[in-house]
Design an enzyme around this catalytic site. Structure first.
Site, PDB file in Angstrom:
ATOM      1  N   HIS B  51       0.839  -1.207   0.000  1.00  0.00           N
ATOM      2  CA  HIS B  51       0.000   0.000   0.000  1.00  0.00           C
ATOM      3  C   HIS B  51       0.874   1.259   0.000  1.00  0.00           C
ATOM      4  O   HIS B  51       0.698   2.157   0.817  1.00  0.00           O
ATOM      5  CB  HIS B  51      -0.953  -0.024   1.193  1.00  0.00           C
ATOM      6  CG  HIS B  51      -1.840  -1.241   1.188  1.00  0.00           C
ATOM      7  ND1 HIS B  51      -3.112  -1.237   0.685  1.00  0.00           N
ATOM      8  CD2 HIS B  51      -1.600  -2.524   1.552  1.00  0.00           C
ATOM      9  CE1 HIS B  51      -3.624  -2.449   0.771  1.00  0.00           C
ATOM     10  NE2 HIS B  51      -2.726  -3.241   1.288  1.00  0.00           N
ATOM     11  N   TYR B 317       4.384  -5.515   9.389  1.00  0.00           N
ATOM     12  CA  TYR B 317       4.308  -4.044   9.370  1.00  0.00           C
ATOM     13  C   TYR B 317       5.529  -3.449  10.073  1.00  0.00           C
ATOM     14  O   TYR B 317       6.079  -2.428   9.648  1.00  0.00           O
ATOM     15  CB  TYR B 317       3.043  -3.546  10.082  1.00  0.00           C
ATOM     16  CG  TYR B 317       1.724  -3.793   9.393  1.00  0.00           C
ATOM     17  CD1 TYR B 317       1.560  -4.810   8.455  1.00  0.00           C
ATOM     18  CD2 TYR B 317       0.615  -3.011   9.694  1.00  0.00           C
ATOM     19  CE1 TYR B 317       0.335  -5.034   7.859  1.00  0.00           C
ATOM     20  CE2 TYR B 317      -0.612  -3.227   9.094  1.00  0.00           C
ATOM     21  CZ  TYR B 317      -0.751  -4.241   8.180  1.00  0.00           C
ATOM     22  OH  TYR B 317      -1.966  -4.452   7.597  1.00  0.00           O
TER      23      TYR B 317
END
Lengths: 196, 334
Positions: B51, B317
């Site tokens: 993203h 992440y």
């Protein structure tokens, strides 16, 4: 033969246990995706706050007394190195929780202790996080290396030189200090003359 | 000599710790991120590995109070500031926005007491697979073929063939129609979480951000690369953009640890509040750029479920954040 005060000895060994668990936990949990890593990180964070409190307490305590003198048999240079390595240990013990805390601020993350959130040490910034995150890791490996050298030296005093330096930080009955360094043959055979 | 031995013992100890509690390099977050960046050097230093393209947004979360009985987190009542990010899937920060296969909304809601709720939501209501291992396989299957520079449809088909649990996801994908805006898109948590009330009662939930703006299909184009960012900025000029945070409550027996298995539509829902976005700015230099929308940053009163993918997301992440932070530090990248 003198010893460190009881308060200093208690803090020393409590922090030794805490430090080793923090270092192992840190090394083991980083970059792992298993479910146990989430509680491990929470534990690491809580122990980090505890370590900061303890090291501040310890530093304050340390300034109250003079360390027991090292035997005269130790060369001046080694004594200076011993002194420097001790202050380096204090500096790293202080720097690790502080970089950990600051890292959270740089990532914009709260540090929660109990129901409370600690104030951020620094504002959120990606490059600053990068610096603190790498620093935290490098300082941890440095501390690990220094702790090992420290433990190695302590064991050297306890088992090879048997000069009473180890007993400065020990509990229980004091062992007699041998007048002369043992012959190397005694060490090699490990005949248990000390552990009576 | 003793010191050398000790250092050697510790080197071995570290090697064991690094490898233990799981298995080898295959079970590391960095292996997932390596796959995401194509196995080699990062192509887009300083950007998120997934993203990568997005827009920073901010506004408020206004709790309705209706979820306050389910969770002790204070944000379900009153107003809390929100910092967020609207984005599209993929690792290329220059990819065209409008036609991306996945859109995302990520939020960090900060309570008055300083605790945060971070969430990362996507357009699909469910995941294709339910374990980190299968997800990693999916990433590999969808990676570009070095020969053609494009994903190999045969490999993707083979992956889905080998993973029948992806049926719900494929059915959703087949029926998905892209809208013309981030504002009229619905976003989903996919993984389940657990709300804990003041008495310690636990209620597993999933949630969706249900847009207030009516659906309008994405036109045939051509669209500029930044079509969604442009559209959203213009929309904000006319007023705030809102979503309803709709919680879906599990019933006993519903799978709470598998993001590939959605719960029946008949489950009770609670509208927990409204997300009201009032401001947007480019992610470069934007205050959302440095944030890691780790879905396991949760305030007291919200807990992760046992879903292993949630924990893998946290780890992946974190690794993505570490890499881009280092790149930003070293290269002065955005």
């Amino acid at each position: 033969m003198s010893r460190y005060p009881l308060s200093a000895r208690l803090l020393h060994w409590a922090m030794a246990a805490l430090l080793l668990s923090q270092l192992s936990l840190g090394v083991a949990m980083v970059d792992r995706w298993q479910p146990w890593t989430t509680p491990a990180i929470q534990l690491h964070r809580a122990f980090g706050v505890l370590a900061l409190v303890l090291v501040l307490l310890r530093l304050a305590n340390r300034l109250r007394f003079r360390a027991p003198p090292l035997p005269r048999s130790i060369p001046v240079l080694q004594r200076a190195l011993a002194r420097a390595s001790h202050w380096a240990l204090y500096a790293l013990m202080l720097a690790l929780p502080l970089t950990g805390w600051a890292m959270h601020g740089a990532a914009g993350l709260p540090v929660r202790v109990g129901g409370f959130v600690l104030p951020a040490l620094t504002g959120a910034d990606l490059a600053r996080y990068g610096l603190l995150r790498e620093l935290h890791a490098w300082l941890a490996y440095s501390l690990l290396a220094l702790v090992l050298v420290h433990a190695g030296a302590a064991l050297h005093h306890a088992w090879v030189r048997r000069d009473g330096v180890f007993d400065h930080m020990a509990f229980g009955r004091r062992r007699p200090v041998e007048a002369a360094p043992p012959a190397s043959a005694d060490v090699a055979t490990g005949d248990g003359t000390v552990a009576r | 000599m003793l010191i050398v031995l000790l250092l050697a013992a510790v080197a071995i100890g570290i090697a064991i710790l690094r490898g233990a509690f799981g298995t080898g390099a295959e079970h590391r977050a960095s292996s997932i991120i390596d796959t995401m960046q194509g196995g080699g050097e990062a192509l887009h230093a300083g950007f998120r590995r997934a993203h990568a393209r997005g827009l920073c947004v901010s506004g408020r979360f206004i709790g309705s109070g209706d979820a306050a009985a389910l969770s002790s987190a204070p944000l379900f009542e009153g107003e809390s500031p929100v910092l967020g990010r609207l984005s599209v899937g993929g690792g290329n920060p220059a990819a065209p926005e409008a036609t991306a296969g996945v859109r995302s909304m990520a939020l960090a809601i900060t309570q008055a007491d300083g605790q945060q709720w971070r969430m990362a939501m996507n357009t699909p209501p469910m995941l294709a697979v339910g374990t980190p291992e299968a997800f990693h396989e999916q990433l590999r299957a969808m990676a570009s073929d070095p020969a053609t520079g494009k994903p190999d449809p045969a490999r993707i088909a083979a992956f889905f063939e080998a993973h029948p649990e992806s049926a719900a996801f494929r059915a959703w994908q087949a029926g998905y129609r892209a809208s013309d805006s981030w504002a009229n898109t619905r976003y989903h948590s996919a993984n389940a979480f657990v709300l804990v009330d003041a008495d310690g009662q636990r209620q597993p939930v999933r949630w969706a951000m249900v847009p207030e703006a009516p659906f309008a299909p994405l036109g045939d184009g051509p669209h500029t690369d930044d079509a969604l960012s442009q559209e959203f900025q213009q929309r904000l000029a006319d007023g705030p953009v809102r979503w309803t945070l709709r919680l879906q409550l599990a019933e006993p027996g519903d799978p709470v640890d598998d993001g590939s298995r959605p719960w029946p539509d008949t489950r009770r829902t609670v509208d927990a509040g409204t997300v009201k976005l009032t401001y947007a700015r480019a992610q470069q230099g934007g205050d959302c750029n440095g944030l890691n929308f780790d879905p396991l940053v949760l305030p007291e009163g919200i807990e992760p479920s046992a879903d292993p993918v949630l924990h893998a997301r946290r780890a992946a992440y974190a690794e993505s954040l570490r890499r881009r932070a280092r790149e930003t530090l070293l290269e002065g990248a955005p």
